[in-house]
Design an enzyme around this catalytic site. Structure first.
Site, PDB file in Angstrom:
ATOM      1  N   ASP A  89      48.620-139.594  39.244  1.00  0.00           N
ATOM      2  CA  ASP A  89      49.379-140.395  40.191  1.00  0.00           C
ATOM      3  C   ASP A  89      50.223-139.502  41.107  1.00  0.00           C
ATOM      4  O   ASP A  89      50.844-138.536  40.656  1.00  0.00           O
ATOM      5  CB  ASP A  89      50.296-141.348  39.403  1.00  0.00           C
ATOM      6  CG  ASP A  89      51.019-142.330  40.275  1.00  0.00           C
ATOM      7  OD1 ASP A  89      50.351-143.142  40.930  1.00  0.00           O
ATOM      8  OD2 ASP A  89      52.265-142.302  40.293  1.00  0.00           O
TER       9      ASP A  89
ATOM     10  N   GLU B 187      38.973-125.938  28.328  1.00  0.00           N
ATOM     11  CA  GLU B 187      38.849-125.572  26.916  1.00  0.00           C
ATOM     12  C   GLU B 187      38.105-126.640  26.106  1.00  0.00           C
ATOM     13  O   GLU B 187      37.634-126.361  24.997  1.00  0.00           O
ATOM     14  CB  GLU B 187      40.234-125.374  26.289  1.00  0.00           C
ATOM     15  CG  GLU B 187      41.048-124.237  26.881  1.00  0.00           C
ATOM     16  CD  GLU B 187      42.450-124.195  26.280  1.00  0.00           C
ATOM     17  OE1 GLU B 187      42.650-124.835  25.222  1.00  0.00           O
ATOM     18  OE2 GLU B 187      43.338-123.564  26.883  1.00  0.00           O
TER      19      GLU B 187
END
Length: 541
Positions: free
Chosen positions: A204, A256
């Site tokens: 956002d 990751e």
């Protein structure tokens, strides 16, 4: 279904506004169990992923975009266990899940801000936010001239004399993203949800985290939705260079994890070249194309935005993310019911000029086929597959959007596009929940748009969306390329692979090439097999 880690490059993602999608317990508020129960319908529709607007604990002063706890679920929506079940069920159905992240500000109920209120000026607790002394001999004037997106000053004064910044509602204090503790906290929040299996985050106000260090005065309104000028330096509260370092750090965390986890920018940034910087290879994966959303229903303007968007994103190796509606703008089935080129409306009320409903839906269907024919990814907003219009006669006394009150009732706000959607024409609350309760009143016309009135009905808007998504997948339009075709100034036509997409904006029908085989049309062709006004056709050539 997307099978590679770059699934997002051509995905169609469906936005769910949790309080308005499906209500499992009948309290009038949508919830996570309700969403979970309806996921098979989204699988049948043919989307690839689901984005959920905030469901975190919140006082709901801004419909959940005022987050009090980033690692929980608001009891109105369910529990963490319900969130886990939703994620698991989605994955079993082959759907990916993207959750909203609100990093620009917290709720004033957040433990950090409550600690700041209890602490003295200059304390470590206040350093997590943007506190400043006021101007004037007694400090009674705001630190600068910035205005809130929702109207009025962006500064609120405390009893001890200091002011804090809130670019949105007074209950949404802005975080200080120059503080290492803030950065570390959000890295941990990312990991919390990644460990629970989410496939990404829609961020956002992604262009708002870093503010100009001098808090330079800015006298223009701080409009976040389409408020940035396409030329000149950005305002001191938006699109500052430092945001990119944050997203590079976040991208390293997501990389990751297996499975292609993604970051999606809600960044109202112009021109397209600046927006493309958010989707460089080591930053975010997607950024909503708001210039396309705001484009008038005119061929030259749309073509210019399509060209500039594709070109800007190509420089960074990113695909373009197309969108026509979301929870912050008037639904495009109503927006397109006004004369082309009118300014964007911040909500529509009963005393405002009303859209032409039939024209709006006709154009919306054509606009959707045009968008889904473009290469790249696309977002759909819940209910648009039903052709839902804006609720344009919502009673003022039920409005909840803070923009309504803070603007002195000058802006109707965003409630009209957030009304709970209809599933069953003859059921209580049109199938939204098991009772008649609905947190915003649904208009009586909702029955004609209900899913059970459209499913398996040839020519319905719902079946148009289903067919478009299936055809888009079959012909790999999302991973294709665009080559413009010449059909005159009153139409847009392009080839994407072996498919020809034609949208007619003019009164004269447009002829298709000899031998073209029509796969899909937003409305019937004329008696001579030509494309009428405000119609889009997909044809094999």
């Amino acid at each position: 279904m997307p099978s590679t880690e770059a699934w997002w490059r051509d995905a169609v993602i469906y936005q769910i506004y949790p309080r308005s999608f499906a209500d499992a317990n009948g309290d009038g508020m949508g919830d996570l169990p309700g969403i979970t129960a309806r996921l098979p319908q989204l699988r049948r529709l043919g989307v690839d992923a689901v984005w959920l607007s905030p469901f975190y604990p919140s006082p709901q002063h801004d419909a959940g975009y005022d987050v009090a706890d980033y690692r929980g679920v608001d009891p109105r929506f369910g529990s963490l266990g319900d969130a886990d079940k939703l994620i698991t069920t989605a994955h079993e159905l082959g759907l990916k899940i993207i959750v909203d992240l609100v990093p620009n500000h917290t709720s004033s109920d957040h433990v950090w801000f409550q600690a700041a209120l209890r602490s003295a000026p200059g304390s470590p607790e206040r350093e997590r936010y943007i506190f400043r002394d006021g101007k004037g001999p007694d400090g009674s004037e705001p630190p600068n001239s910035w205005q809130s997106v929702f109207g009025g000053s962006a500064w609120q004064r405390l009893d001890d004399g200091q002011w804090y910044l809130h670019l949105f509602d007074v209950s949404q204090p802005d975080l200080n993203w120059d503080h290492p503790e803030v950065r570390a906290e959000f890295i941990d929040i990312l990991r919390f949800w990644l460990d629970r299996g989410v496939d990404g985050f829609r961020v956002d106000v992604a262009h708002g985290l870093i503010k100009d260090a001098e808090l330079t005065d800015w006298t223009s309104p701080a409009t976040v939705l389409g408020g940035l000028e396409p030329v000149g330096p950005p305002p001191p509260m938006w699109d500052q260079e430092g945001v990119h370092e944050i997203y590079r750090q976040w991208r390293a965390v997501l990389d990751e994890y297996p499975g292609g986890r993604i970051l999606v920018a809600e960044a109202w940034v112009q021109p397209e070249e600046r927006l493309a910087r958010y989707v460089r290879p080591d930053e975010m994966h997607q950024a909503f194309n708001f210039p396309y959303l705001e484009a008038p229903w005119k061929p030259a303007e749309l073509r210019a935005i399509i060209d500039s968007s594709l070109a800007a994103n190509a420089t960074v190796g990113a695909t373009t993310t197309w969108v026509l509606s979301n929870h912050d703008v008037v639904r495009h089935a109503s927006r397109l019911g006004f004369p082309a080129g009118e300014p964007r409306k911040p909500g529509i009320g009963a005393d405002d000029p009303q859209p032409d409903v039939a024209l709006g839906l006709r154009r919306a269907r054509a606009a959707t086929l045009l968008m889904l024919g473009l290469p790249g990814s696309a977002y759909l907003y819940q209910g648009e597959e039903l052709g839902l219009p804006e609720h344009t006669t919502l009673p003022d006394e039920v409005r909840e959007d803070p923009a309504w009150e803070r603007s002195g009732h000058a802006e109707k706000g965003r409630d009209g596009c957030r009304v709970p959607i209809p599933w069953e024409a003859d059921a209580p609350s049109y199938g939204f929940g098991p009772s008649d309760a609905s947190w915003l009143p649904q208009p009586s016309v909702w029955a004609e748009y209900a899913l059970d009135r459209q499913a398996d009905v040839p020519g319905s808007t719902y079946e148009l969306y289903r067919s478009a998504l299936a055809t888009r997948r079959e012909h790999a339009l999302g991973s294709g390329s665009l080559d413009w075709a010449d059909t005159g100034e009153s139409a847009l036509a392009f080839r994407n692979g072996g498919l020809l997409v034609v949208t007619n904006f003019g009164a004269e029908p447009v002829a298709l090439p000899a031998g073209a085989r029509v796969l899909l049309s937003s409305e019937p062709l004329d008696a001579d097999g030509r494309v009428p006004l405000d119609v889009t056709v997909w044809a094999l050539v």
